[in-house]
Design a protein around this motif. Structure first.
Motif, mmCIF file in Angstrom:
data_model
loop_
_atom_site.group_PDB
_atom_site.id
_atom_site.type_symbol
_atom_site.label_atom_id
_atom_site.label_comp_id
_atom_site.label_asym_id
_atom_site.label_seq_id
_atom_site.Cartn_x
_atom_site.Cartn_y
_atom_site.Cartn_z
ATOM 1 N N ASP A 113 4.796 -127.681 -1.610
ATOM 2 C CA ASP A 113 5.937 -128.229 -0.876
ATOM 3 C C ASP A 113 7.210 -128.251 -1.704
ATOM 4 O O ASP A 113 8.309 -128.111 -1.173
ATOM 5 C CB ASP A 113 5.613 -129.650 -0.394
ATOM 6 C CG ASP A 113 4.407 -129.666 0.537
ATOM 7 O OD1 ASP A 113 4.279 -128.721 1.329
ATOM 8 O OD2 ASP A 113 3.603 -130.605 0.447
ATOM 9 N N SER A 114 7.063 -128.436 -2.998
ATOM 10 C CA SER A 114 8.245 -128.549 -3.854
ATOM 11 C C SER A 114 8.830 -127.171 -4.158
ATOM 12 O O SER A 114 8.182 -126.144 -4.014
ATOM 13 C CB SER A 114 7.878 -129.246 -5.167
ATOM 14 O OG SER A 114 6.931 -128.470 -5.875
ATOM 15 N N ILE A 115 10.066 -127.170 -4.575
ATOM 16 C CA ILE A 115 10.740 -125.928 -4.932
ATOM 17 C C ILE A 115 10.217 -125.425 -6.273
ATOM 18 O O ILE A 115 10.079 -124.224 -6.496
ATOM 19 C CB ILE A 115 12.268 -126.143 -5.002
ATOM 20 C CG1 ILE A 115 12.806 -126.526 -3.620
ATOM 21 C CG2 ILE A 115 12.978 -124.886 -5.508
ATOM 22 C CD1 ILE A 115 14.270 -126.831 -3.596
ATOM 23 N N ARG A 116 9.882 -126.339 -7.161
ATOM 24 C CA ARG A 116 9.417 -125.967 -8.490
ATOM 25 C C ARG A 116 7.921 -125.665 -8.499
ATOM 26 O O ARG A 116 7.144 -126.228 -7.740
ATOM 27 C CB ARG A 116 9.697 -127.089 -9.493
ATOM 28 C CG ARG A 116 11.172 -127.273 -9.818
ATOM 29 C CD ARG A 116 11.319 -128.292 -10.927
ATOM 30 N NE ARG A 116 12.706 -128.437 -11.346
ATOM 31 C CZ ARG A 116 13.106 -129.225 -12.343
ATOM 32 N NH1 ARG A 116 12.210 -129.957 -13.002
ATOM 33 N NH2 ARG A 116 14.378 -129.294 -12.665
ATOM 34 N N GLU A 117 7.531 -124.780 -9.398
ATOM 35 C CA GLU A 117 6.119 -124.498 -9.607
ATOM 36 C C GLU A 117 5.474 -125.628 -10.407
ATOM 37 O O GLU A 117 6.126 -126.308 -11.193
ATOM 38 C CB GLU A 117 5.933 -123.192 -10.380
ATOM 39 C CG GLU A 117 6.222 -121.943 -9.594
ATOM 40 C CD GLU A 117 5.887 -120.706 -10.406
ATOM 41 O OE1 GLU A 117 5.364 -119.741 -9.822
ATOM 42 O OE2 GLU A 117 6.163 -120.691 -11.627
ATOM 43 N N THR A 118 4.170 -125.785 -10.219
ATOM 44 C CA THR A 118 3.386 -126.739 -10.991
ATOM 45 C C THR A 118 2.433 -125.960 -11.882
ATOM 46 O O THR A 118 1.670 -125.115 -11.398
ATOM 47 C CB THR A 118 2.576 -127.674 -10.068
ATOM 48 O OG1 THR A 118 3.466 -128.417 -9.238
ATOM 49 C CG2 THR A 118 1.719 -128.628 -10.886
ATOM 50 N N CYS A 119 2.474 -126.241 -13.174
ATOM 51 C CA CYS A 119 1.593 -125.559 -14.122
ATOM 52 C C CYS A 119 0.219 -126.214 -14.100
ATOM 53 O O CYS A 119 0.100 -127.446 -14.207
ATOM 54 C CB CYS A 119 2.177 -125.633 -15.529
ATOM 55 S SG CYS A 119 1.110 -124.895 -16.798
ATOM 56 N N LEU A 120 -0.815 -125.398 -13.944
ATOM 57 C CA LEU A 120 -2.183 -125.910 -14.003
ATOM 58 C C LEU A 120 -2.786 -125.706 -15.385
ATOM 59 O O LEU A 120 -3.480 -126.578 -15.892
ATOM 60 C CB LEU A 120 -3.048 -125.237 -12.944
ATOM 61 C CG LEU A 120 -2.659 -125.511 -11.486
ATOM 62 C CD1 LEU A 120 -3.652 -124.877 -10.535
ATOM 63 C CD2 LEU A 120 -2.542 -127.014 -11.225
ATOM 64 N N PHE A 121 -2.541 -124.533 -15.985
ATOM 65 C CA PHE A 121 -2.950 -124.338 -17.375
ATOM 66 C C PHE A 121 -2.200 -123.155 -17.967
ATOM 67 O O PHE A 121 -1.744 -122.264 -17.249
ATOM 68 C CB PHE A 121 -4.464 -124.137 -17.517
ATOM 69 C CG PHE A 121 -4.959 -122.762 -17.127
ATOM 70 C CD1 PHE A 121 -4.916 -121.694 -18.036
ATOM 71 C CD2 PHE A 121 -5.498 -122.525 -15.877
ATOM 72 C CE1 PHE A 121 -5.376 -120.436 -17.687
ATOM 73 C CE2 PHE A 121 -5.970 -121.264 -15.526
ATOM 74 C CZ PHE A 121 -5.911 -120.220 -16.430
ATOM 75 N N THR A 122 -2.076 -123.187 -19.273
ATOM 76 C CA THR A 122 -1.572 -122.049 -20.038
ATOM 77 C C THR A 122 -2.475 -121.854 -21.245
ATOM 78 O O THR A 122 -3.181 -122.784 -21.656
ATOM 79 C CB THR A 122 -0.121 -122.245 -20.511
ATOM 80 O OG1 THR A 122 -0.052 -123.430 -21.329
ATOM 81 C CG2 THR A 122 0.835 -122.369 -19.338
ATOM 82 N N ARG A 123 -2.418 -120.669 -21.788
ATOM 83 C CA ARG A 123 -3.274 -120.329 -22.932
ATOM 84 C C ARG A 123 -2.531 -119.360 -23.822
ATOM 85 O O ARG A 123 -1.919 -118.402 -23.347
ATOM 86 C CB ARG A 123 -4.568 -119.708 -22.427
ATOM 87 C CG ARG A 123 -5.431 -119.038 -23.488
ATOM 88 C CD ARG A 123 -6.528 -118.249 -22.811
ATOM 89 N NE ARG A 123 -7.498 -117.679 -23.726
ATOM 90 C CZ ARG A 123 -8.546 -116.953 -23.332
ATOM 91 N NH1 ARG A 123 -8.753 -116.722 -22.043
ATOM 92 N NH2 ARG A 123 -9.398 -116.462 -24.230
ATOM 93 N N GLU A 124 -2.575 -119.607 -25.100
ATOM 94 C CA GLU A 124 -2.064 -118.679 -26.103
ATOM 95 C C GLU A 124 -3.179 -118.450 -27.111
ATOM 96 O O GLU A 124 -3.469 -119.316 -27.932
ATOM 97 C CB GLU A 124 -0.806 -119.225 -26.792
ATOM 98 C CG GLU A 124 0.402 -119.376 -25.882
ATOM 99 C CD GLU A 124 0.928 -118.045 -25.393
ATOM 100 O OE1 GLU A 124 0.766 -117.030 -26.127
ATOM 101 O OE2 GLU A 124 1.505 -117.992 -24.290
ATOM 102 N N LYS A 125 -3.865 -117.315 -26.964
ATOM 103 C CA LYS A 125 -5.041 -117.003 -27.782
ATOM 104 C C LYS A 125 -6.086 -118.111 -27.640
ATOM 105 O O LYS A 125 -6.596 -118.341 -26.561
ATOM 106 C CB LYS A 125 -4.635 -116.736 -29.228
ATOM 107 C CG LYS A 125 -3.754 -115.505 -29.374
ATOM 108 C CD LYS A 125 -3.436 -115.204 -30.824
ATOM 109 C CE LYS A 125 -2.572 -113.945 -30.937
ATOM 110 N NZ LYS A 125 -2.227 -113.624 -32.330
#
Length: 428
Positions: A135-147
């Motif tokens: 619903d919101s204009i902004r994305e919601t981060c669920l997870f990120t990974r760097e190596k």
């Protein structure tokens, strides 16, 4: 529904290339060719054609989708421990030879948009991410990974504690889905429903069509489909083959390891028969004759039957179908009709088709929009680029697209040299 797919540093694609299925603002063929989804101002094309010269990168882009799908589905399996990942970077430039390959997809499930992607070398997953937007204009981060460093957010609690179970060459999303994470499972399942097939080899999906023949609804639809294609076929029958007889028919010099592998996977072996009408000496109907599809029907007829299952299933499920070399063995009339199944208001579940083709006859502005036509071609350094016809200024929506394409107005055509001069020079 598929919104976008992006690949970078993969085979002939040096820079990132994005196939965008969001429609432009004009209302040309809006009722038939555009899917209006339950999300404000979101309009998606139901079909997209990719044109271009041989070796322009068309098949490499389709292969990128296939490899992305394959990695998502299989990377968490124990059998892949220590195995190399099937990514091939652009090899014609010093900057990309050792750099990771980039994959990312944007898709819509119900009213939620997901953006998932990763970067990988042949040895490991370099980075990975999953975002949602509802619903919101902004994305919601669920997870990120760097190596080996993971950042799992509260909205993805299903992933917490599984970071240590994720190998360096496995995707975190796939691991979480394997442990029954609901969000991860939904993303993986959606990627699974995107089927990728090639028009050059029907063996991989003829079995899928054969399986559907046993289903009453699909089986009847496939039979009507083939009969209406004017092959002279009255019926299509799937016939089971005795497993022992099938194994006995294999070549005697086949390696034992291969024979054992076939034996393990040969439960339910079958063949498909085409039923033709037989006539007597007075040209009157006199029963029927069965032909083996694999050995007695033309390449084009086999191709059409093999496509019948995936096409009908995709339309029924509202899924995504990606086809390489779509028109390799089919008459132009048949390819036009198959594409027309998607570009119609009868496509009520908004199924989508992405296909590679050389058939300029499909470039009819009365049947296809400018934002449904894509071109792949190479730059002077041998790197493929992907661009949309609607990005080219000055092309009218009602233009004679076929004529202008053949004249080279859009690019995406081969720059062919003088073949005759080659023959003459060869004599010197």
């Amino acid at each position: 529904m598929l919104l976008q797919f992006t690949v970078g540093n993969f085979k002939s694609f040096m820079k990132k290339a994005t196939l965008n299925l969001e429609a432009t603002g004009d209302d040309w063929l809006d009722d038939d060719n555009i899917a209006h989804v339950n999300r404000p101002n979101l309009r998606l094309v139901k079909a997209a054609a990719i044109y271009g010269p041989n070796a322009g990168g068309k098949s490499n882009f389709i292969d990128a989708i296939a490899q992305f799908r394959r990695l998502v589905l299989n990377s968490s399996k124990d059998s892949q421990q220590g195995e190399s990942l099937p990514v091939v970077p652009f090899r014609l430039h010093a900057k990309t030879e050792g750099a990771p390959t980039f994959f990312e997809t944007l898709f819509l499930k119900d009213e939620t948009r997901y953006r998932y992607g990763f970067e990988a070398t042949k040895d490991a997953i370099v980075s990975e991410w999953l975002f949602t937007q509802k619903d919101s204009i902004r994305e919601t981060c669920l997870f990120t990974r760097e190596k080996s460093e993971f950042s799992v957010k509260e909205g993805f609690r299903e992933g917490k504690g599984l970071e240590q179970r994720t190998r360096s060459n496995a995707l975190f999303l796939s691991v979480v889905a394997q442990f029954n994470g609901p969000i991860a499972g939904e993303v993986v399942n959606h990627i699974t429903t995107c089927r990728v097939i090639t028009g050059l080899q029907d063996a991989g999906y003829m079995g899928f069509t054969a399986h559907l023949l046993d289903d009453k609804e699909y089986g009847n639809a496939i039979r009507r489909f083939v009969k209406s294609a004017d092959f002279g076929i009255e019926n299509v029958v799937r016939q089971d083959i005795d497993k022992e007889k099938f194994l006995a028919s294999l070549p005697k010099n086949l390696p034992q390891s291969v024979r054992e592998l076939i034996a393990q996977d040969s439960d339910g072996v079958s063949r498909i028969l085409a039923v033709h009408r037989r006539y007597n000496a007075k040209d009157k109907p006199a029963g029927f004759v069965e032909f083996d599809f694999a050995s007695e029907e033309s390449d084009g007829t086999r191709q059409f039957l093999a496509l019948a299952g995936p096409f009908l299933h995709t339309l029924q499920e509202g899924a995504v179908l990606v086809v390489d070399e779509f028109d390799s063995q089919l008459h132009p009339t048949l390819t036009k009709r198959l594409v027309g199944l998607f570009n119609t208001s009868a496509n009520r579940k908004n199924a989508q088709l992405v296909f590679v083709t050389h058939d300029q006859g499909l470039l009819n502005s009365k049947a296809i929009r400018r934002d449904q036509i894509w071109f792949a071609e190479k730059t002077p350094i041998g790197a493929s680029e992907l661009f949309r016809l609607s990005q080219i200024p000055g092309v009218r929506k009602d233009a004679n697209l076929e004529k202008e394409y053949l004249l080279g107005q859009f690019g995406g055509v081969p720059n062919v040299g003088d073949f005759q001069r080659v023959l003459v020079d060869a004599k010197k």
